[in-house]
Design an enzyme around this catalytic site. Sequence first.
Site, PDB file in Angstrom:
ATOM      1  N   SER A  46       6.877   7.413 -12.299  1.00  0.00           N
ATOM      2  CA  SER A  46       7.741   6.814 -11.289  1.00  0.00           C
ATOM      3  C   SER A  46       6.934   5.787 -10.520  1.00  0.00           C
ATOM      4  O   SER A  46       5.707   5.883 -10.438  1.00  0.00           O
ATOM      5  CB  SER A  46       8.272   7.875 -10.320  1.00  0.00           C
ATOM      6  OG  SER A  46       7.279   8.200  -9.346  1.00  0.00           O
ATOM      7  N   ASP A  47       7.590   4.816  -9.932  1.00  0.00           N
ATOM      8  CA  ASP A  47       6.862   3.950  -9.012  1.00  0.00           C
ATOM      9  C   ASP A  47       6.694   4.690  -7.690  1.00  0.00           C
ATOM     10  O   ASP A  47       7.179   5.809  -7.499  1.00  0.00           O
ATOM     11  CB  ASP A  47       7.568   2.604  -8.851  1.00  0.00           C
ATOM     12  CG  ASP A  47       6.573   1.467  -8.666  1.00  0.00           C
ATOM     13  OD1 ASP A  47       5.538   1.676  -7.999  1.00  0.00           O
ATOM     14  OD2 ASP A  47       6.816   0.365  -9.183  1.00  0.00           O
ATOM     15  N   TYR A  48       6.002   4.053  -6.776  1.00  0.00           N
ATOM     16  CA  TYR A  48       5.561   4.691  -5.535  1.00  0.00           C
ATOM     17  C   TYR A  48       6.739   5.266  -4.745  1.00  0.00           C
ATOM     18  O   TYR A  48       7.596   4.524  -4.253  1.00  0.00           O
ATOM     19  CB  TYR A  48       4.820   3.655  -4.702  1.00  0.00           C
ATOM     20  CG  TYR A  48       4.162   4.158  -3.447  1.00  0.00           C
ATOM     21  CD1 TYR A  48       2.830   4.566  -3.457  1.00  0.00           C
ATOM     22  CD2 TYR A  48       4.857   4.216  -2.245  1.00  0.00           C
ATOM     23  CE1 TYR A  48       2.209   5.011  -2.302  1.00  0.00           C
ATOM     24  CE2 TYR A  48       4.251   4.669  -1.087  1.00  0.00           C
ATOM     25  CZ  TYR A  48       2.928   5.071  -1.115  1.00  0.00           C
ATOM     26  OH  TYR A  48       2.321   5.514   0.033  1.00  0.00           O
TER      27      TYR A  48
END
Length: 755
Positions: free
Chosen positions: A291-293
């Site tokens: 996942s991104d941040y």
Amino acid sequence: MTIDRRALLSRAGLLAAAVAVPMPAGAAARRIDALVGAMTIEEKAGQLSCFNDDVRPVGAVFNPVVNASSADALLAQVRAGRVGMLFNGYGVAGARRLQSAALQSRLKIPLVLAADVIHGCRTIFPIPLAEAAAFDPDLSERAARAVAREATAGGLHWTFAPVVDVARDQRWGRVAEGAGEDVYLNRLLAVARVRGFQGPDLRRADAMLATPKHFAGYSAVRGGMEYAAVDMSEAELRETYLPPFADAFAAGAGATIASFTDFSGVPVTANRHLLTDMLRGELGFTGVCVSDYDADRELIAHGIAADEADAARLAILAGIDVSMQSGLYTAHLPGLVARGAVPIAAVDQAVRRVLALKESLGLFDDPYRSMDARVERRETRSPAIRRLARDVATRSIVLLKNTRDILPLPRAGTRIALIGPYATDRANLYGPWSFAGEQGAGVDLATGLRARLADPSSLVVEAGSGIHDAVPDGIARAVAAARGADVVLLAVGEAGDMSGEGNSRVAIDVPAAQRALAEAVAATGTPVVVLLRHGRALVLDGAIRDAAAILATWFLGEATGDAVADIVFGIAGPSGHLPVSFPLASGQQPWSYDHRSTGRPASDAAPLEGGRARWRDAPDRALYPFGHGLTYGRLALEGVMVGPTMAWDGELLVEGVVRNTGARDAVALVQLYIHDRVASRTRPVQQLKRFVRVAVPAGASRRFAMSLRRADLAFVTQDGSVRAEPGDFDLQLALNGPGSGLGASFALVEDRSAG
């Protein structure tokens, strides 16, 4: 009819067979099976969690602070086996401390250490968009290899790069991180950068796992607004946005990061169609999807998840193997599994992928790989990497305009006024995502120019204005300097924090204070050469657009002053070409040279004719198109030969000559574009299919040759299949982007006897 899109796309050349990180076999597979069998659900959730490296912070803050921790708390979690990976830390001493803590955990599973190493680590290279202007995959591969050597010397195993998003809206700030608007160039550089980062063997201490991102369509956000929604047809997704990912995976990239965005109504972090059906089913990706941040938590704000537990459930079932920073997997996966909301098989599959990644990096056999203080001292800011950073910077510069050959300037006998807020500035050399760059190490413009002048006192420097605001007496002082000079070098453009993530712009122009400075300086009548600093294509108007010469100098990193001076004084010749089109106005965005045909095209002779595809106040064209770039030579194409037909399973040979009638050596970029005249779906007016760099000495000529095959002509048809259609094609060879070269035509002839 059932369409096997993966087979069709592969045969058509729109994607390659993805290999990524293969699942281990033999003893390695048995080790992974034993670990998975021995792990508690809490330890499994830990392996699927990535957190900020609070033990060895670099000082720069890139993201909003969420789920904050401390060094002691993080080390305690590592010893408990509740952390699988860390990101955005740097340094061998801290890395060894962290890995020692991991090896004190019950199962002694090593950490993997990652970072956003986008365009350099300690030594800062040009931003990726600038490097793309070199149109040289070999150079990009060498740059990524050098960056990987330096980054791994500092205790890193994994980079969250390259960005392979095809970017056609210059309002979007992350244009700076990729390779621009063209699919073909993005594909080539995606492969080059993956190969450079990873090297020939991922188990080597200087190999960095690459992460092509952001899967998929992230750059097509509405209005160029960061994190906004994306809507597009399946054909557009498959033709434009997937091919660079597929090629990067085929080159061996073992990880990818999911896009932050909503995609056609379903955020990518929860989008099983994209992350499982397409990424793994169609593209055959076997690596780790991150996942991104904090993006899994953001599913709540999207209105898709009811709460944090629901967000974690949606993410892992969609295909997110690793949760970045939110801590949702560690907090909620045990409970979700216990009550049957998430099958343990889904968790185990993700854990196996993470352990396979660590196995591929050799961390089980050598957990302290890339953690040698002697290597850190030897490789950090070595003379070799600094020389390469300067070479890349020089070759990234694009000469947009050069009226009456005002450039190059003589190194003696000329009074030069260097004016603008970037004249002596070092704070804005690096651009976005400079990560662990050594602040103050860069060479500013004034320093670089003075070092090459026979008489350094012939350079007078005035800021004239701030980046966004006027300064007291700034314009008056700049005007006086311009009047006393033979030529003005005007250093204007964007600040380093005006491009990159979270930096979308409505108007992509030079800030007003700098435009006012340009007008005042131009009014003196002294010739002006613009040194443009930027992380995207900009709108140029007024005195900046009308300057005698314009150099696109991007954010070139620490070698900025040296590289610009080499071009300005002709020590090196400009050889860069635009990877993005400079528009006439911000309102044209999104715009790319390869837009599809319309039923009412405007004519070149009457671009503002009514009842045509045009704006009322601007023609449908760029100020400087993709592929544009001048040299100090005088280059022309001659003797172009193109066969009249391409056999169905044959190839079309394209040959010609580049002649340089100028007095200076030059490097030509011969660009080959095609247009499909009649097809079952509307086709782009031009598409780049090949290019070749040709070094041509002054007064000489050089031959070149390129070839095309049927796969180069394929596209997604109305029924969703991918194929080339027989018929007539226009071909153009150009030196400065589509519309600037020599035309020809050929026919693709179907072999009706086959099958």
